[in-house]
Motif scaffolding. Structure first.
Motif, PDB file in Angstrom:
ATOM      1  N   GLY A   1       0.809  -1.208   0.000  1.00  0.00           N
ATOM      2  CA  GLY A   1       0.000   0.000   0.000  1.00  0.00           C
ATOM      3  C   GLY A   1       0.842   1.258   0.000  1.00  0.00           C
ATOM      4  N   LEU A   2       1.973   1.224   0.735  1.00  0.00           N
ATOM      5  CA  LEU A   2       2.878   2.363   0.752  1.00  0.00           C
ATOM      6  C   LEU A   2       3.535   2.560  -0.609  1.00  0.00           C
ATOM      7  CD1 LEU A   2       4.653   1.952   4.205  1.00  0.00           C
ATOM      8  CD2 LEU A   2       3.162   3.813   3.509  1.00  0.00           C
ATOM      9  N   LEU A   3       3.972   1.447  -1.212  1.00  0.00           N
ATOM     10  CA  LEU A   3       4.588   1.550  -2.529  1.00  0.00           C
ATOM     11  C   LEU A   3       3.593   2.069  -3.567  1.00  0.00           C
ATOM     12  CD1 LEU A   3       6.816  -1.665  -2.763  1.00  0.00           C
ATOM     13  CD2 LEU A   3       7.366   0.597  -1.874  1.00  0.00           C
ATOM     14  N   LEU A   4       2.346   1.632  -3.444  1.00  0.00           N
ATOM     15  CA  LEU A   4       1.304   2.120  -4.351  1.00  0.00           C
ATOM     16  C   LEU A   4       1.140   3.629  -4.208  1.00  0.00           C
ATOM     17  CD1 LEU A   4      -0.957   1.541  -6.393  1.00  0.00           C
ATOM     18  CD2 LEU A   4      -2.476   1.089  -4.450  1.00  0.00           C
ATOM     19  N   TYR A   5       1.165   4.109  -2.981  1.00  0.00           N
ATOM     20  CA  TYR A   5       1.079   5.548  -2.736  1.00  0.00           C
ATOM     21  C   TYR A   5       2.266   6.275  -3.357  1.00  0.00           C
ATOM     22  CZ  TYR A   5       2.847   9.498  -0.010  1.00  0.00           C
ATOM     23  OH  TYR A   5       3.444  10.668   0.357  1.00  0.00           O
ATOM     24  N   TRP A   6       3.495   5.762  -3.145  1.00  0.00           N
ATOM     25  CA  TRP A   6       4.693   6.422  -3.655  1.00  0.00           C
ATOM     26  C   TRP A   6       4.729   6.421  -5.184  1.00  0.00           C
ATOM     27  CZ3 TRP A   6       7.471   3.754   0.841  1.00  0.00           C
ATOM     28  CH2 TRP A   6       7.735   4.679   1.851  1.00  0.00           C
ATOM     29  N   VAL A   7       4.368   5.291  -5.787  1.00  0.00           N
ATOM     30  CA  VAL A   7       4.349   5.226  -7.247  1.00  0.00           C
ATOM     31  C   VAL A   7       3.339   6.224  -7.801  1.00  0.00           C
ATOM     32  CG1 VAL A   7       3.760   3.776  -9.228  1.00  0.00           C
ATOM     33  CG2 VAL A   7       5.184   2.845  -7.393  1.00  0.00           C
ATOM     34  N   THR A   8       2.142   6.254  -7.215  1.00  0.00           N
ATOM     35  CA  THR A   8       1.119   7.210  -7.667  1.00  0.00           C
ATOM     36  C   THR A   8       1.604   8.636  -7.498  1.00  0.00           C
ATOM     37  OG1 THR A   8      -0.615   5.651  -6.983  1.00  0.00           O
ATOM     38  CG2 THR A   8      -1.279   7.926  -7.376  1.00  0.00           C
TER      39      THR A   8
END
Length: 591
Positions: free
Chosen positions: A546-553
């Motif tokens: 979920g954190l990586l998804l936030y950072w990528v977005t």
């Protein structure tokens, strides 16, 4: 030559960061040490108990031997007929009539895993099991026969429900009748009304107590943004400073200030005692040995006159750290109960952000999409600040030729040079720090979002595309593929082999954002910044998906934002292209 040496040093340091990260984390954030055991461990269970415990971010038993032993011990312990069933709206389990102990609690709404055959999360396990955690209420008295661990209580019902409380009673045969009336609410709170009826001819003095006992073998990792271990609110302060290693050294710790509530916390779970409102018991955290700890809450001695009855009411929370539920109890009078989640300094901002995330999830039905929408909203709100930062950068770029002329003209008089540059800023109405301030304002916002995603139980076991649990690392990684073939990757290599799809996307998008930023750095510094995205890619790969998804977005939005702002401030793009051309000319001359 000097530049090449610096570049090699930068690459070497980056490699050491990759390999040494796990070691550094264990050094600076060590896990609680195993208590000393004098006798040699001969049985498998003893060998497992004396091995150094490995902790995960979310907690639970990790060692397969202990997991198997826990399953077998639970089957034996819970098969006893001397139990009262617990069937609350959100919890299930039982109370052991031997000792009157609450030692069997599972959560109906939270599963251990994501599979169809997954079982409910277990908060309490009986004494003596590898995952032991339990609560007990009782009395201390001088020259009195009081109930103890071996006491077998009588119950007036076989099942405890929200609608039907259960009362345990025990007659000491000397004129005193002890009783504990258990009730349960809609969520995770049990109430224990402890009463002593004095049927004798003389007054007696007793001290009611409550305790929570647990092993740290099931504890989640104690990380810098999420405390795991003993905690509570004492006086007006939430105390996150006591950990298991502290208790191992000091043996016991008695916090100062009136006890509002106290117990043990993990990143997602909480077991806590709440005293009677008008009383001030003393709370002590103790190390019991062999990675076992206790929080006990002892009330002041009270006199029960002959023919009278005395009742003391305490509460026990055994459940999930759901922000909404904790806040409900806080609003109902439990001082700072919501602080069981360690929000930190930006609590005032993180709570609304969590509310917005939940609202988006309820609207779209997918937590991954909710994270993306939340990131879009936050970046949208930050856009005016970013635009001012870019405008300031553009203004600074526009006066670069004039600044260089001043620096060249007054290169032998630094004081005069600074005065002329300040006059230039005034004439051109340029603030040199205006570009930094907008960036600084964004830091607490994005840190708050980071904490919401780390601490919020709402992200646990939520699915998105190929990801079955957004609170866990991306499952599409090299280590997972190797494990399918029976190959286990050593923990010190997990930073490399734990790289998944989202991690790669993070590295690529971060590299692109670095490339778009205008820079006046020398070639060596530029090379370091070219390497940095890939270093960070490996460092962040094991983080929650979920954190990586936030950072990528966030990175994708940054790219779009940069493209737009470059179109609004062409001098920035022109300056960046001029810098590249100048560097190319210098490289051609050097060649």
């Amino acid at each position: 030559m000097e530049n090449q040496r610096n570049l090699i040093l930068a690459i070497a340091l980056s490699f050491l960061l990759l390999i040494g990260w796990d070691y550094a984390m264990n050094y600076f954030y060590p896990q609680p040490e195993q208590a000393l055991v004098e006798d040699k461990a001969d049985t498998p269970s003893e060998q497992a108990a004396t091995a150094k415990t490995q902790h995960t971010r979310t907690g639970g038993l990790v060692d397969p031997t202990l997991q198997a032993l826990e399953k077998a011990d639970l089957k034996t312990a819970l098969s006893s007929p001397d139990r009262v069933k617990i069937d609350g709206p959100r919890v299930a389990g039982s109370i052991n009539l031997k000792g009157g102990v609450v030692d069997d609690v599972v959560l109906k709404d939270h599963m251990e895993g994501t599979g169809k055959d997954s079982e409910p999360v277990r908060i309490f396990s009986p004494n003596g099991t590898p995952a032991q955690q339990f609560a007990q209420f009782g009395w201390v008295g001088s020259n009195l026969k009081v109930p103890g661990p071996q006491t077998v209580w009588s119950a007036d019902s076989e099942v405890l429900t929200k609608e039907a409380p259960v009362t345990l009673t025990w007659d000491n045969g000397e004129g005193l009748t002890y009783a504990i009336r258990y009730s349960i609410d809609d969520n995770y709170m049990l109430t224990a009304a402890q009463s002593v009826s004095n049927g004798g001819t003389n007054p007696v003095v007793v001290q009611p107590f409550g305790l929570v006992n647990r092993t740290s073998k099931t504890a989640s990792q104690d990380i810098w943004i999420a405390h795991s271990g003993p905690m509570g609110v004492f006086g007006d302060t939430a105390d996150y400073d006591i950990d298991y290693s502290t208790l191992d050294e000091d043996k016991k710790v008695t916090p100062e200030g009136r006890t509002r509530w106290a117990g043990f916390t993990d990143i997602y779970w909480l077991s806590a005692l709440v005293p009677q409102d008008d009383l001030a018991p003393e709370t002590t955290f103790r190390a019991m040995g062999n990675e076992t700890y206790r929080a006990d809450m002892i009330y002041e001695p009270v006199t029960v006159p002959a023919g009278k009855k005395l009742t003391t009411t305490s509460r026990l929370y055994a459940g999930a750290k759901e922000s909404v539920v904790l806040d409900q109890y806080q609003n109902a009078g439990i001082e700072k109960f919501g602080f069981a989640i360690e929000w930190g300094w930006f609590r005032w901002f993180e709570k609304p952000m969590l509310w917005l995330l939940r609202t988006l999830f309820e609207a779209v039905g997918n937590f991954g999409i909710a994270i993306i929408l939340l990131t879009v909203i936050v970046r949208g709100l930050m856009f005016p600040i970013a635009q001012k930062g870019f405008a300031s950068m553009a203004s600074m770029k526009a006066i670069q030729p004039k600044m260089k002329a001043i620096q060249e003209k007054y290169k032998d008089d630094k004081q005069k040079q600074q005065m002329e540059i300040m006059e230039l800023y005034k004439r051109e109405k340029v603030n040199p720090v205006a570009g930094c301030l907008p960036m600084l304002l964004q830091i607490p916002v994005f840190f708050a979002l980071y904490k919401v995603l780390v601490l919020g139980i709402e992200m646990r076991h939520q699915k998105f595309l190929w990801i079955s649990d957004l609170s866990a690392p991306d499952p599409a990684n090299l280590a997972a593929l190797l494990s399918m073939g029976g190959i286990t990757v050593p923990s010190w290599l997990m930073m490399i082999f734990g790289l998944g799809v989202l991690g790669v996307l993070l590295g690529v998008t971060m590299w692109l954002t670095f490339k778009l930023n205008p820079s006046a750095m020398d070639p060596v510094q530029q090379q370091i910044f070219n390497i940095m995205p890939w270093v960070l890619m490996f460092v962040m790969a094991p983080f929650a998906a979920g954190l990586l998804l936030y950072w990528v977005t966030s990175n994708i939005l940054t790219l779009a934002q940069q493209k737009y702002l470059y179109s609004k401030h062409p001098q920035l793009k022109a300056a960046a292209e001029e810098e590249k051309a100048a560097k190319a000319r210098e490289a051609a001359k050097a060649g």
